[in-house]
Design a protein around this motif. Structure first.
Motif, PDB file in Angstrom:
ATOM      1  N   LYS A  15       0.840  -1.203   0.103  1.00 10.39           N
ATOM      2  CA  LYS A  15       0.125   0.047  -0.041  1.00 10.39           C
ATOM      3  C   LYS A  15       0.948   1.266   0.037  1.00 10.39           C
ATOM      4  O   LYS A  15       0.796   2.178  -0.957  1.00 10.39           O
ATOM      5  N   LEU A  16       1.895   1.382   0.894  1.00  7.91           N
ATOM      6  CA  LEU A  16       2.801   2.399   0.647  1.00  7.91           C
ATOM      7  C   LEU A  16       3.630   2.537  -0.302  1.00  7.91           C
ATOM      8  O   LEU A  16       3.962   3.660  -0.868  1.00  7.91           O
ATOM      9  N   SER A  17       4.044   1.526  -0.983  1.00  9.95           N
ATOM     10  CA  SER A  17       4.598   1.552  -2.336  1.00  9.95           C
ATOM     11  C   SER A  17       3.750   2.085  -3.265  1.00  9.95           C
ATOM     12  O   SER A  17       4.103   3.122  -4.011  1.00  9.95           O
ATOM     13  N   PHE A  18       2.376   1.696  -3.472  1.00  9.01           N
ATOM     14  CA  PHE A  18       1.692   2.298  -4.210  1.00  9.01           C
ATOM     15  C   PHE A  18       1.383   3.813  -4.002  1.00  9.01           C
ATOM     16  O   PHE A  18       1.397   4.324  -5.210  1.00  9.01           O
ATOM     17  N   ARG A  19       1.139   3.948  -2.918  1.00  8.14           N
ATOM     18  CA  ARG A  19       0.890   5.481  -2.698  1.00  8.14           C
ATOM     19  C   ARG A  19       2.331   6.643  -2.990  1.00  8.14           C
ATOM     20  O   ARG A  19       2.243   7.526  -3.635  1.00  8.14           O
ATOM     21  N   ILE A  50       6.120   6.641  10.322  1.00  6.03           N
ATOM     22  CA  ILE A  50       6.390   8.042   9.902  1.00  6.03           C
ATOM     23  C   ILE A  50       6.416   8.253   8.410  1.00  6.03           C
ATOM     24  O   ILE A  50       5.872   9.117   7.865  1.00  6.03           O
ATOM     25  N   PHE A  51       6.763   7.006   7.568  1.00  8.46           N
ATOM     26  CA  PHE A  51       6.446   7.319   6.100  1.00  8.46           C
ATOM     27  C   PHE A  51       5.177   7.479   5.616  1.00  8.46           C
ATOM     28  O   PHE A  51       4.919   8.236   5.105  1.00  8.46           O
ATOM     29  N   GLU A  52       4.276   6.716   6.571  1.00  7.69           N
ATOM     30  CA  GLU A  52       2.885   6.869   5.890  1.00  7.69           C
ATOM     31  C   GLU A  52       2.314   8.028   6.192  1.00  7.69           C
ATOM     32  O   GLU A  52       1.479   8.952   5.503  1.00  7.69           O
ATOM     33  N   VAL A  53       2.739   8.805   7.401  1.00 13.26           N
ATOM     34  CA  VAL A  53       2.358  10.280   8.059  1.00 13.26           C
ATOM     35  C   VAL A  53       2.936  11.021   6.704  1.00 13.26           C
ATOM     36  O   VAL A  53       1.872  12.239   6.149  1.00 13.26           O
ATOM     37  N   LEU A  54       4.107  10.903   6.278  1.00 16.92           N
ATOM     38  CA  LEU A  54       4.652  11.681   5.450  1.00 16.92           C
ATOM     39  C   LEU A  54       3.850  11.815   4.035  1.00 16.92           C
ATOM     40  O   LEU A  54       3.829  12.669   3.193  1.00 16.92           O
ATOM     41  N   LEU A  55       3.271  10.585   3.655  1.00 15.66           N
ATOM     42  CA  LEU A  55       2.822  10.485   2.370  1.00 15.66           C
ATOM     43  C   LEU A  55       1.356  11.049   2.439  1.00 15.66           C
ATOM     44  O   LEU A  55       0.532  11.537   1.173  1.00 15.66           O
ATOM     45  N   GLU A  56       0.856  11.598   3.585  1.00 19.74           N
ATOM     46  CA  GLU A  56      -0.226  12.269   3.699  1.00 19.74           C
ATOM     47  C   GLU A  56       0.155  13.740   3.465  1.00 19.74           C
ATOM     48  O   GLU A  56      -1.031  14.466   3.222  1.00 19.74           O
ATOM     49  N   VAL A  57       1.097  14.193   3.373  1.00 23.43           N
ATOM     50  CA  VAL A  57       1.629  15.807   3.212  1.00 23.43           C
ATOM     51  C   VAL A  57       1.287  15.955   1.604  1.00 23.43           C
ATOM     52  O   VAL A  57       1.756  15.245   0.747  1.00 23.43           O
ATOM     53  N   PRO A  58       0.729  17.400   1.361  1.00 25.17           N
ATOM     54  CA  PRO A  58       0.602  17.818   0.234  1.00 25.17           C
ATOM     55  C   PRO A  58       2.075  17.618  -0.734  1.00 25.17           C
ATOM     56  O   PRO A  58       2.972  17.901  -0.041  1.00 25.17           O
ATOM     57  N   PHE A  76       7.281  17.375  11.577  1.00 26.28           N
ATOM     58  CA  PHE A  76       7.793  16.216  10.526  1.00 26.28           C
ATOM     59  C   PHE A  76       9.015  15.918  10.631  1.00 26.28           C
ATOM     60  O   PHE A  76       9.515  15.198   9.680  1.00 26.28           O
ATOM     61  N   GLN A  77      10.008  16.424  11.368  1.00 24.84           N
ATOM     62  CA  GLN A  77      11.483  16.172  11.432  1.00 24.84           C
ATOM     63  C   GLN A  77      11.505  14.761  11.822  1.00 24.84           C
ATOM     64  O   GLN A  77      10.855  14.355  12.965  1.00 24.84           O
TER      65      GLN A  77
END
Length: 95
Positions: A15-19, A50-58, A76-77
Protein backbone atom coordinates in the motif's frame (compact mmCIF):
# COMPACT_ATOMS: atom_id res chain seq x y z
CA UNK A 1 4.70 -20.41 5.92
CA UNK A 2 4.08 -16.74 6.71
CA UNK A 3 2.30 -15.50 9.78
CA UNK A 4 -0.62 -13.10 9.82
CA UNK A 5 1.75 -10.44 11.13
CA UNK A 6 4.04 -10.96 8.10
CA UNK A 7 1.07 -10.85 5.73
CA UNK A 8 -0.20 -7.62 7.34
CA UNK A 9 3.25 -6.05 7.03
CA UNK A 10 3.55 -7.07 3.36
CA UNK A 11 0.10 -5.66 2.62
CA UNK A 12 1.04 -2.40 4.34
CA UNK A 13 4.31 -2.21 2.41
CA UNK A 14 2.48 -2.76 -0.90
CA UNK A 15 0.00 0.00 0.00
CA UNK A 16 2.78 2.43 0.92
CA UNK A 17 4.72 1.58 -2.23
CA UNK A 18 1.64 2.23 -4.36
CA UNK A 19 1.06 5.57 -2.67
CA UNK A 20 4.73 6.55 -2.97
CA UNK A 21 4.80 5.85 -6.73
CA UNK A 22 1.45 7.48 -7.53
CA UNK A 23 1.61 10.92 -6.00
CA UNK A 24 0.58 12.73 -9.18
CA UNK A 25 3.70 14.90 -9.09
CA UNK A 26 6.47 13.32 -11.16
CA UNK A 27 9.41 14.56 -9.08
CA UNK A 28 7.79 13.29 -5.88
CA UNK A 29 6.95 9.97 -7.56
CA UNK A 30 10.59 9.47 -8.54
CA UNK A 31 11.97 10.27 -5.12
CA UNK A 32 9.36 8.61 -2.91
CA UNK A 33 8.80 5.60 -5.16
CA UNK A 34 12.47 4.75 -5.42
CA UNK A 35 12.96 5.39 -1.72
CA UNK A 36 10.08 3.04 -0.94
CA UNK A 37 11.56 0.37 -3.21
CA UNK A 38 14.92 0.66 -1.48
CA UNK A 39 13.76 0.98 2.13
CA UNK A 40 10.31 -0.45 2.86
CA UNK A 41 11.62 -3.99 3.44
CA UNK A 42 14.02 -2.82 6.14
CA UNK A 43 11.87 -0.21 7.88
CA UNK A 44 10.79 -0.73 11.45
CA UNK A 45 7.11 -0.39 12.33
CA UNK A 46 7.86 3.09 13.68
CA UNK A 47 9.56 4.08 10.43
CA UNK A 48 6.62 2.75 8.42
CA UNK A 49 4.34 4.90 10.58
CA UNK A 50 6.48 7.98 9.90
CA UNK A 51 6.62 7.30 6.16
CA UNK A 52 2.86 6.83 6.07
CA UNK A 53 2.33 10.21 7.76
CA UNK A 54 4.70 11.88 5.29
CA UNK A 55 2.73 10.42 2.39
CA UNK A 56 -0.32 12.33 3.68
CA UNK A 57 1.47 15.68 3.22
CA UNK A 58 0.60 17.63 0.03
CA UNK A 59 3.14 17.03 -2.74
CA UNK A 60 4.46 20.55 -3.06
CA UNK A 61 5.07 20.86 0.69
CA UNK A 62 6.76 17.48 1.02
CA UNK A 63 8.87 18.01 -2.09
CA UNK A 64 10.01 21.40 -0.79
CA UNK A 65 11.09 19.81 2.49
CA UNK A 66 12.86 16.92 0.75
CA UNK A 67 14.99 19.14 -1.47
CA UNK A 68 15.43 21.62 1.40
CA UNK A 69 13.82 24.45 -0.54
CA UNK A 70 11.57 24.97 2.47
CA UNK A 71 12.26 24.20 6.13
CA UNK A 72 10.67 21.01 7.41
CA UNK A 73 8.23 21.78 10.25
CA UNK A 74 9.36 20.37 13.58
CA UNK A 75 6.48 17.90 13.73
CA UNK A 76 7.69 16.27 10.51
CA UNK A 77 11.38 16.09 11.44
CA UNK A 78 12.40 12.42 11.62
CA UNK A 79 14.98 9.89 10.56
CA UNK A 80 12.89 9.23 7.44
CA UNK A 81 12.85 12.92 6.54
CA UNK A 82 16.61 13.08 7.10
CA UNK A 83 17.09 10.10 4.81
CA UNK A 84 14.88 11.68 2.14
CA UNK A 85 16.93 14.89 2.34
CA UNK A 86 19.94 12.87 1.21
CA UNK A 87 18.17 10.27 -0.91
CA UNK A 88 16.57 12.59 -3.46
CA UNK A 89 19.88 13.05 -5.29
CA UNK A 90 20.24 9.29 -5.66
CA UNK A 91 16.66 8.85 -6.85
CA UNK A 92 17.25 10.92 -9.96
CA UNK A 93 20.12 8.66 -11.00
CA UNK A 94 17.63 5.78 -11.25
CA UNK A 95 15.65 7.29 -14.14
Amino acid sequence: MTSMHDEDRLARQRKLSFRAWRRGFKEADIILGNYADDRLDTMTIEELDIFEVLLEVPDQDLYGWIIKRDPTPDEFQSIIMNELNVYYKKAYTKI
